[in-house]
Design a protein around this motif. Structure first.
Motif, PDB file in Angstrom:
ATOM      1  N   ILE A  93       3.128  -0.091  -0.958  1.00 25.10           N
ATOM      2  CA  ILE A  93       2.618   0.217   0.387  1.00 25.10           C
ATOM      3  C   ILE A  93       2.069   1.635   0.426  1.00 25.10           C
ATOM      4  O   ILE A  93       0.970   1.874   0.942  1.00 25.10           O
ATOM      5  CB  ILE A  93       3.718   0.006   1.452  1.00 25.10           C
ATOM      6  CG1 ILE A  93       4.014  -1.491   1.603  1.00 25.10           C
ATOM      7  CG2 ILE A  93       3.303   0.623   2.782  1.00 25.10           C
ATOM      8  CD1 ILE A  93       5.255  -1.803   2.427  1.00 25.10           C
ATOM      9  N   GLN A  94       2.801   2.584  -0.146  1.00 25.00           N
ATOM     10  CA  GLN A  94       2.341   3.979  -0.156  1.00 25.00           C
ATOM     11  C   GLN A  94       1.069   4.144  -0.990  1.00 25.00           C
ATOM     12  O   GLN A  94       0.144   4.865  -0.602  1.00 25.00           O
ATOM     13  CB  GLN A  94       3.454   4.900  -0.665  1.00 25.00           C
ATOM     14  CG  GLN A  94       4.631   5.011   0.278  1.00 25.00           C
ATOM     15  CD  GLN A  94       4.219   5.391   1.694  1.00 25.00           C
ATOM     16  OE1 GLN A  94       3.414   6.299   1.905  1.00 25.00           O
ATOM     17  NE2 GLN A  94       4.740   4.664   2.679  1.00 25.00           N
ATOM     18  N   LYS A  95       1.016   3.471  -2.146  1.00 27.63           N
ATOM     19  CA  LYS A  95      -0.189   3.547  -2.995  1.00 27.63           C
ATOM     20  C   LYS A  95      -1.394   2.986  -2.260  1.00 27.63           C
ATOM     21  O   LYS A  95      -2.476   3.579  -2.304  1.00 27.63           O
ATOM     22  CB  LYS A  95       0.024   2.787  -4.296  1.00 27.63           C
ATOM     23  CG  LYS A  95       0.929   3.477  -5.279  1.00 27.63           C
ATOM     24  CD  LYS A  95       1.077   2.624  -6.543  1.00 27.63           C
ATOM     25  CE  LYS A  95       2.045   3.240  -7.512  1.00 27.63           C
ATOM     26  NZ  LYS A  95       2.187   2.404  -8.730  1.00 27.63           N
ATOM     27  N   LEU A  96      -1.226   1.844  -1.593  1.00 33.65           N
ATOM     28  CA  LEU A  96      -2.328   1.235  -0.864  1.00 33.65           C
ATOM     29  C   LEU A  96      -2.810   2.150   0.270  1.00 33.65           C
ATOM     30  O   LEU A  96      -4.000   2.274   0.507  1.00 33.65           O
ATOM     31  CB  LEU A  96      -1.945  -0.144  -0.335  1.00 33.65           C
ATOM     32  CG  LEU A  96      -1.843  -1.240  -1.398  1.00 33.65           C
ATOM     33  CD1 LEU A  96      -1.212  -2.490  -0.800  1.00 33.65           C
ATOM     34  CD2 LEU A  96      -3.208  -1.552  -1.994  1.00 33.65           C
ATOM     35  N   LYS A  97      -1.857   2.758   0.964  1.00 30.12           N
ATOM     36  CA  LYS A  97      -2.235   3.687   2.045  1.00 30.12           C
ATOM     37  C   LYS A  97      -3.017   4.863   1.492  1.00 30.12           C
ATOM     38  O   LYS A  97      -4.033   5.274   2.081  1.00 30.12           O
ATOM     39  CB  LYS A  97      -0.981   4.182   2.769  1.00 30.12           C
ATOM     40  CG  LYS A  97      -0.387   3.171   3.701  1.00 30.12           C
ATOM     41  CD  LYS A  97       0.837   3.744   4.395  1.00 30.12           C
ATOM     42  CE  LYS A  97       1.456   2.745   5.356  1.00 30.12           C
ATOM     43  NZ  LYS A  97       2.671   3.292   6.007  1.00 30.12           N
ATOM     44  N   SER A  98      -2.589   5.407   0.365  1.00 23.94           N
ATOM     45  CA  SER A  98      -3.290   6.564  -0.196  1.00 23.94           C
ATOM     46  C   SER A  98      -4.664   6.151  -0.765  1.00 23.94           C
ATOM     47  O   SER A  98      -5.617   6.918  -0.677  1.00 23.94           O
ATOM     48  CB  SER A  98      -2.456   7.259  -1.271  1.00 23.94           C
ATOM     49  OG  SER A  98      -2.285   6.424  -2.398  1.00 23.94           O
TER      50      SER A  98
END
Length: 102
Positions: A93-98
């Protein structure tokens, strides 16, 4: 999407199966072939998911890094002994957001 759909009882949970990218030999296929398969699947199936625009990032979750070629920023590597964990989900989720913010 998965490389192989698995048992009939789980088949309804998958949206598709990776296409096989034709390569001259198994050795050549192993280095980066899975990323090519993912990109081909996305291209072939984009019309099935109208909300999936070209600028929306994607992420592969797998336990074999060399199938994607390195570096592969769309890969989240999982531990084959643990499977997909809550920590993996949060990291994806964090990778996709970044990726989307970039």
């Amino acid at each position: 999407m998965v490389a192989e759909p698995g048992s009939d009882e789980l088949a309804h949970r998958f949206v598709g199966v990776n296409p096989v990218v034709d390569k001259a030999s198994r050795e050549q296929r192993d280095l980066g072939h899975r990323r090519e398969e993912c990109l081909q699947w996305i291209q072939e199936n984009r019309s099935r998911f109208p909300y999936w625009k070209k600028d929306i990032p994607w992420m592969a979750l797998d336990d074999v890094a060399y199938w994607y070629g390195l570096p592969c920023f769309e890969l989240h590597l999982t531990d084959y002994q643990k499977g997909l964990t809550e920590a993996d989900v949060e990291a994806v989720i964090q990778k996709l957001k970044s990726m989307r913010a970039a």
